[in-house]
Design an enzyme around this catalytic site. Structure first.
Site, PDB file in Angstrom:
ATOM      1  N   HIS A  46      -4.138   2.821  -5.373  1.00 53.92           N
ATOM      2  CA  HIS A  46      -5.229   3.062  -6.136  1.00 53.92           C
ATOM      3  C   HIS A  46      -4.668   3.716  -7.468  1.00 53.92           C
ATOM      4  O   HIS A  46      -3.745   4.533  -7.162  1.00 53.92           O
ATOM      5  CB  HIS A  46      -6.434   3.788  -5.754  1.00 53.92           C
ATOM      6  CG  HIS A  46      -7.547   3.749  -6.289  1.00 53.92           C
ATOM      7  ND1 HIS A  46      -7.939   4.404  -7.495  1.00 53.92           N
ATOM      8  CD2 HIS A  46      -8.909   3.145  -6.114  1.00 53.92           C
ATOM      9  CE1 HIS A  46      -8.994   4.123  -7.812  1.00 53.92           C
ATOM     10  NE2 HIS A  46      -9.581   3.435  -7.093  1.00 53.92           N
TER      11      HIS A  46
ATOM     12  N   ASP B 235     -11.618  -1.468  -1.728  1.00 54.12           N
ATOM     13  CA  ASP B 235     -11.647  -2.909  -2.046  1.00 54.12           C
ATOM     14  C   ASP B 235     -11.312  -3.584  -0.693  1.00 54.12           C
ATOM     15  O   ASP B 235     -11.555  -4.507  -0.465  1.00 54.12           O
ATOM     16  CB  ASP B 235     -10.805  -3.335  -3.133  1.00 54.12           C
ATOM     17  CG  ASP B 235     -11.232  -2.596  -4.472  1.00 54.12           C
ATOM     18  OD1 ASP B 235     -12.301  -2.628  -4.701  1.00 54.12           O
ATOM     19  OD2 ASP B 235     -10.498  -2.049  -5.100  1.00 54.12           O
TER      20      ASP B 235
END
Length: 422
Positions: free
Chosen positions: A306, A363
């Site tokens: 991330h 995600d």
């Protein structure tokens, strides 16, 4: 006495104040910099620039912490409904039972949209991307609610906020149903806010709809986890568009357009597309892991690591457990989901990924859950937007209440110097 930073520029000493946030973050106040020195700062992507002071969301990527208004994301997912989190983000506190009833009643009262909006929807081909349709319908709302465009205080802003919270799930469900050739649904005010979203999306006209409790529970947590994430690309877009005193509806439409990008809200769609690619190429998971580790290969594993979190994404920890529940009740096992589970296990055991803290992120798991719930891949970003809506509204509202100046970044010009036409 405030801390200050003092530096020498061309023989002149300049002092700029340093201030500190409640969690210990320190920032240099550079508002006087250009007037005092003629200098501007250069910070592509604003990675080191605080564009505002905000009391909405606290994020510590190194420690893996995410809080809304001081409440941990873990606590909120365990103990609150999405509608309570919406109220928390926008109005600053978790509502009492009475406040929650009033809030829901206001939303239900406004849960109709002008029938002429169907004309805009009809003009799109079935093949149009749902985010394209949703952004257009959202911006179009302002044409059908012209009296809501003037704001002086929070009470004048509240009707627009309520209308957006009521109408947005309807429009989102319409984009889904159009892509599947289904008749359009309206709200069922006997259901919870999240139960109603599921009803509008999934109800078939030829049968009674009974919400799947596991899926509604999962959806409630997914929406909470996506509700806000500090000054991300789409939230910053909403704030900067709103700084021109644009109406709430086009500001949300601008946020939708920013979210659509594959580096932002489109990442969960990219995860599924990557898994499908692995499937087509013979399920050779190790081949793709090796490619991700090859510095000369541009391929990377989508859904791992991330930009902000340098630790395990706290949202991903919660979603991992939700994914197990949702996938556990799927009767016809999707081979793509099995590929994802094996890919996750191998990556978590691989020293390359562990040493770089490239853990599965929000995600990765959200895409798996949506797919298991039979939500089309192209609808994933719309689902993300349903969750992020209260964050966008709260960011817009805070910006207006703080009377922030219109956004107007500087630039460093690197084009040709003056030229004359000969």
């Amino acid at each position: 006495m405030k801390d200050k930073i003092r530096f020498n520029y061309e023989g002149n000493f300049i002092e700029l104040p340093i201030f500190e946030g409640v969690e210990g973050e320190k920032a240099i106040d550079i508002r006087r910099l250009r007037n005092a020195t003629g200098l501007v700062t250069y910070d592509p992507g604003y990675k080191n620039t605080g564009s505002c002071k905000s009391s909405i969301t606290y994020l510590d990527g190194e420690a893996g912490i995410l809080r809304y208004r001081g409440y941990s994301i873990e606590d909120l997912c365990e103990n609150c409904s999405f509608i309570e989190v919406i109220h928390l983000l926008i109005f600053g506190h978790i509502p009492s039972k009475k406040e929650k009833e009033i809030f829901l009643s206001e939303i239900r009262e406004k849960s109709l949209v002008d029938e002429d909006l169907k004309g805009i929807l009809k003009s799109f081909p079935k093949t149009a991307h749902p985010m394209c349709i949703l952004a257009s319908l959202t911006a179009g709302l302002v044409a059908f609610t012209p009296k809501l465009g003037s704001y002086e205080d929070i009470e004048q802003m509240r009707p627009s906020i309520i209308k957006m919270l009521a109408a947005f799930p309807i429009l989102a469900s319409w984009t889904h149903r159009k892509s599947r050739g289904l008749p359009l649904n309206y709200a069922n005010n006997s259901l919870t806010y999240v139960g109603n979203i599921a009803h509008m999306m999934f109800r078939r006209p030829h049968m009674d709809y009974k919400p799947n409790p596991i899926e509604v529970k999962a959806l409630n947590k997914l929406l909470i986890l996506h509700a806000d994430h500090e000054q991300n690309c789409s939230s910053s877009t909403v704030r900067i568009v709103g700084s021109s005193h644009a109406d709430l509806f086009p500001c949300i439409a601008a946020g939708l357009s920013a979210l659509w990008g594959k580096l932002h809200g489109g990442a969960n769609q990219a995860v599924i597309e990557m898994l499908e690619k692995i499937s087509v190429q013979g399920n050779d998971i190790q081949k793709f892991i090796d490619r991700a580790k090859d510095k000369n290969d541009p391929f990377r594993l989508m859904g791992f690591g991330h930009r902000v979190y340098k630790n395990y994404d706290p949202r991903a920890k919660i979603l991992k457990n939700i994914a197990k529940e949702v996938l556990g009740q799927v009767s016809n096992r999707d081979p793509i989901l099995d590929i994802a589970i094996e890919l996750e296990q191998r990556a978590l055991e691989d020293d390359y990924f562990k040493s770089r803290k490239l853990y599965p992120n929000v995600d990765f798991y959200s895409g798996l859950i949506y797919r298991a719930m039979d939500i089309p891949t192209r609808m994933f970003t719309v689902m993300f937007a349903l969750g992020r809506l209260p964050g966008w509204i709260s960011q817009w509202l805070e910006m207006r209440q703080n009377n922030e100046p219109i956004g107007r970044p500087r630039q460093i010009y690197v084009g040709p110097k003056r030229q004359d036409i000969k």
